[in-house]
Design a protein around this motif. Sequence first.
Motif, PDB file in Angstrom:
ATOM      1  N   PRO A 155       0.808  -1.224   0.000  1.00  0.00           N
ATOM      2  CA  PRO A 155       0.000   0.000   0.000  1.00  0.00           C
ATOM      3  C   PRO A 155       0.844   1.277   0.000  1.00  0.00           C
ATOM      4  CG  PRO A 155      -0.060  -1.060   2.149  1.00  0.00           C
ATOM      5  CD  PRO A 155       0.677  -1.987   1.241  1.00  0.00           C
ATOM      6  N   SER A 156       0.312   2.283  -0.644  1.00  0.00           N
ATOM      7  CA  SER A 156       0.939   3.601  -0.660  1.00  0.00           C
ATOM      8  C   SER A 156       0.117   4.518   0.214  1.00  0.00           C
ATOM      9  CB  SER A 156       0.963   4.172  -2.079  1.00  0.00           C
ATOM     10  OG  SER A 156       1.825   3.435  -2.883  1.00  0.00           O
ATOM     11  N   VAL A 157       0.391   4.499   1.484  1.00  0.00           N
ATOM     12  CA  VAL A 157      -0.340   5.378   2.380  1.00  0.00           C
ATOM     13  C   VAL A 157       0.665   6.276   3.071  1.00  0.00           C
ATOM     14  CG1 VAL A 157      -1.883   5.500   4.365  1.00  0.00           C
ATOM     15  CG2 VAL A 157      -2.075   3.607   2.746  1.00  0.00           C
ATOM     16  N   GLY A 164       3.230  -0.373   6.045  1.00  0.00           N
ATOM     17  CA  GLY A 164       2.371  -0.954   5.011  1.00  0.00           C
ATOM     18  C   GLY A 164       3.063  -2.114   4.311  1.00  0.00           C
ATOM     19  N   SER A 168       2.098  -6.204   4.676  1.00  0.00           N
ATOM     20  CA  SER A 168       1.763  -7.025   3.505  1.00  0.00           C
ATOM     21  C   SER A 168       2.564  -8.311   3.484  1.00  0.00           C
ATOM     22  CB  SER A 168       2.071  -6.264   2.204  1.00  0.00           C
ATOM     23  OG  SER A 168       1.259  -5.149   2.065  1.00  0.00           O
ATOM     24  N   SER A 184       5.668   0.333  -2.616  1.00  0.00           N
ATOM     25  CA  SER A 184       4.929   1.574  -2.821  1.00  0.00           C
ATOM     26  C   SER A 184       5.788   2.576  -3.588  1.00  0.00           C
ATOM     27  CB  SER A 184       4.541   2.154  -1.463  1.00  0.00           C
ATOM     28  OG  SER A 184       4.304   3.545  -1.579  1.00  0.00           O
ATOM     29  N   THR A 234      -4.073  -4.942  -2.107  1.00  0.00           N
ATOM     30  CA  THR A 234      -4.346  -3.923  -1.096  1.00  0.00           C
ATOM     31  C   THR A 234      -3.817  -2.551  -1.511  1.00  0.00           C
ATOM     32  OG1 THR A 234      -4.345  -5.566   0.660  1.00  0.00           O
ATOM     33  CG2 THR A 234      -3.947  -3.303   1.335  1.00  0.00           C
ATOM     34  N   GLY A 235      -2.645  -2.533  -2.155  1.00  0.00           N
ATOM     35  CA  GLY A 235      -2.050  -1.241  -2.500  1.00  0.00           C
ATOM     36  C   GLY A 235      -2.327  -0.783  -3.923  1.00  0.00           C
ATOM     37  N   PRO A 258      -8.627  -4.741  -3.055  1.00  0.00           N
ATOM     38  CA  PRO A 258      -8.309  -3.558  -2.249  1.00  0.00           C
ATOM     39  C   PRO A 258      -9.432  -3.316  -1.242  1.00  0.00           C
ATOM     40  CG  PRO A 258      -8.147  -3.064  -4.607  1.00  0.00           C
ATOM     41  CD  PRO A 258      -8.746  -4.432  -4.488  1.00  0.00           C
ATOM     42  N   PRO A 263      -4.509  -0.955   5.152  1.00  0.00           N
ATOM     43  CA  PRO A 263      -3.144  -1.007   4.630  1.00  0.00           C
ATOM     44  C   PRO A 263      -2.097  -1.400   5.670  1.00  0.00           C
ATOM     45  CG  PRO A 263      -3.982   1.256   4.706  1.00  0.00           C
ATOM     46  CD  PRO A 263      -5.137   0.353   4.966  1.00  0.00           C
TER      47      PRO A 263
END
Lengths: 287, 482
Positions: A155-157, A164, A168, A184, A234-235, A258, A263
């Motif tokens: 994920p890119s949070v 993140g 994963s 990410s 998810t990402g 997703p 995340p």
Amino acid sequence: MSRLAIPKTYKLFIGGKFPRSESGRTTEVSSPTGSFIANVAKASRKDARDAVVAARAAWSGWAGASAYNRGQVLYRVAEMLEGRLDQFVAEIVESTGAKPADARAEVSAAIDCLVWHAGWTDKFAQVHGGANPVAGPFFNLSVPESTGVVALVAPSVAGSSLLGLVSSIAPALTTGNAVVVLASELAPCAAMTFAEVLATSDVPGGVVNILTGSVDEVAPWLASHADVNAIDLTGAGREIAVECERAAAETLMRVVRPGTFGPTESAFNRIAAFVEIKTVWHTKSLA
Amino acid sequence: MSFRDYAPAPESTAILNLRPSYALYIGGEWTDGRGGSMTTISPATEKSIAEISLADASDIDRAVAAARKSYDTVWSRMSGAERGKYLFRIARLIQERAREFAVAETLDNGKPIRETRDIDIPLVAAWFFHYAGWADKLDYAGLGPNPSALGVAGQIIPWNFPLLMLAWKVAPALAAGNTVVLKPAETTPLTALMFADICEQAGLPAGVVNIVPGLGGVAGQALVEHAGVNKIAFTGSTGVGRQIARTLAGSETRVTLELGGKGANIVFDDAAIDEAVEGIITGIFFNQGHVCCAGSRLLVQENIQDEVVEKLTRRLSTLRLGDPLDKNTDIGAVNSKEQLARITAITATGEAEGANRWTLDCELPSKGFWFRPTIFTNVTTSNTVARDEIFGPVLSVLSFRTPDEAIVKANNTPYGLSAGIWTQNASRMLRVADSLRAGVVWANTFNQFDPTSPFGGYKESGYGREGGRHGLAAYLANGGAR
């Protein structure tokens, strides 16, 4: 007198080694203030395929390792990450502009996430498997096994780049999967520094492979790869996730859509998402 | 006259109380479908049984609306204990009417009465009885406290075990608190429609179970594409499974797929050979081989290959093929003309590709769809009969020398549903079972089923499990992947 620093060359992590992208492509990464940080490798389809080959080769050994052993290795990853806590804090602060205290909290959470999963390796089968009281003279047991090679779109949070990534990878590793991770695009440097942690943690080469580059470009190649057994989206962005899910239908690859998990979520069901239940019947008799 | 010449012992069809025609069962009412109608026939005689009304997309729409209404107003508000009591009632009603269902299933499907009477229908009752008890114990399903139902489940089932597949789908769905729209297979709608009667007798609230016969490309597709469906559960071919997965990409609809297989049945030289021979026969000739988990690839250790094949053909020669309603019959009719054509074509291909063909020398009835049990030897791993799912009474024999080779050959398939192991060496059995990439492994037995025992595939045999606690995850939130 000031000393000129030695900047790190960021490459890919495939089969326990750090190759450059075979494509020769890189992407410039800058800090929020605009200063140059690095040229990170931009992975290609070929790199993704190499990573799948490495993961497949490493999978049976990792899946066949004892749960106790996998637990110790995951705990070792946590130890190595703890030892580099300050380095990760500094890198996250530099690359994202996060407050040092927030960065420290994030790295700490990533370490704790690894410890949590390390503790699950030798309990998961007991909790998720079971003895089945069938109506007949049979010994019947269901056990979870790793799905195989799992592709992960990290994920890119903002503010959770390392957490993140670790959130994963850890659930898939817990039960013995080998993974190919698309890092990410917001935090490629942290991902590759984490690869250094893995490389010094007794994780067998190829069990975790990390690619930096364009998720939109590489994720569909992984989703359509016949030797990938599951993909965690998810990402992934909405559009690319749909494209990947459609491609995954061709091989009936398992898909985590997703939004299925947060995340940075650590959850029992996230571990369960990458296992297959095998049920074995055996006759009982005195003969 | 030989010892094989038994007097006929047909089960009477007098127990049946069939209607000349069946409509759709939607919202607790029988209403005609707008998708035309078709005649369901007995594959053993080609005689018509009943006229079946077919659903089109608008009928599916009505069925989903009825299921939604009953979910919102009744079923989701009911306690688990009360839901469970309805399922217990259904289990008991099935038991009471077991013989009637067995006869109807044999008539509509073509499988021997011995199987419907002793396996299919008893398992149907057992499945409802098992899941009935789960309805008020969902906290123990391993999905966290108080897991919630998904809503409306669309369920599409195959023709090989018509009522049993209904039970595998409907029982866990209702126990978990969902309502269902079920589409039976085109060639075997009869017992699903009779099941609507059971729902009536049980007093099940209207709309909780809706039965909508129809064509796969019309009703099935409409159900899969329907935005009001929260969950699709499908059992059938891998090809259609792929289509469903593709169609549902990007949707919120949860999916489980139970697809094809090409199960390896591995016989080591230390096996109890006579038992293994019985197991090989059960593995591939049970239900005319119309079994997704059939042991269709026999992997036999090279040094006992000749002995096993010889015993196999000798034992097969004692099996009786014919009237499925006859209590002495071992092998019944192929379910449809289309399936017979498919089996015929693929076996011709296998022969053309160089495999040696052995076929049971027996008489075939003059009417109906029949295929003689067939064994291929000298089969290479690349032969079509070693790779493709035939879904018929056809066994392909391959050999191996070492356990490692057996494992590699067994796993050399895109499928991963079932496998068998025959050995008297328990350590070897456990080690081989560990290495097989298959969801169900039978050691020194084959084709055993039980509601407490999870069933489902690895790889292209689909995803999700049916049966036991694991089967509940398919119908509850927090079930993980899709």
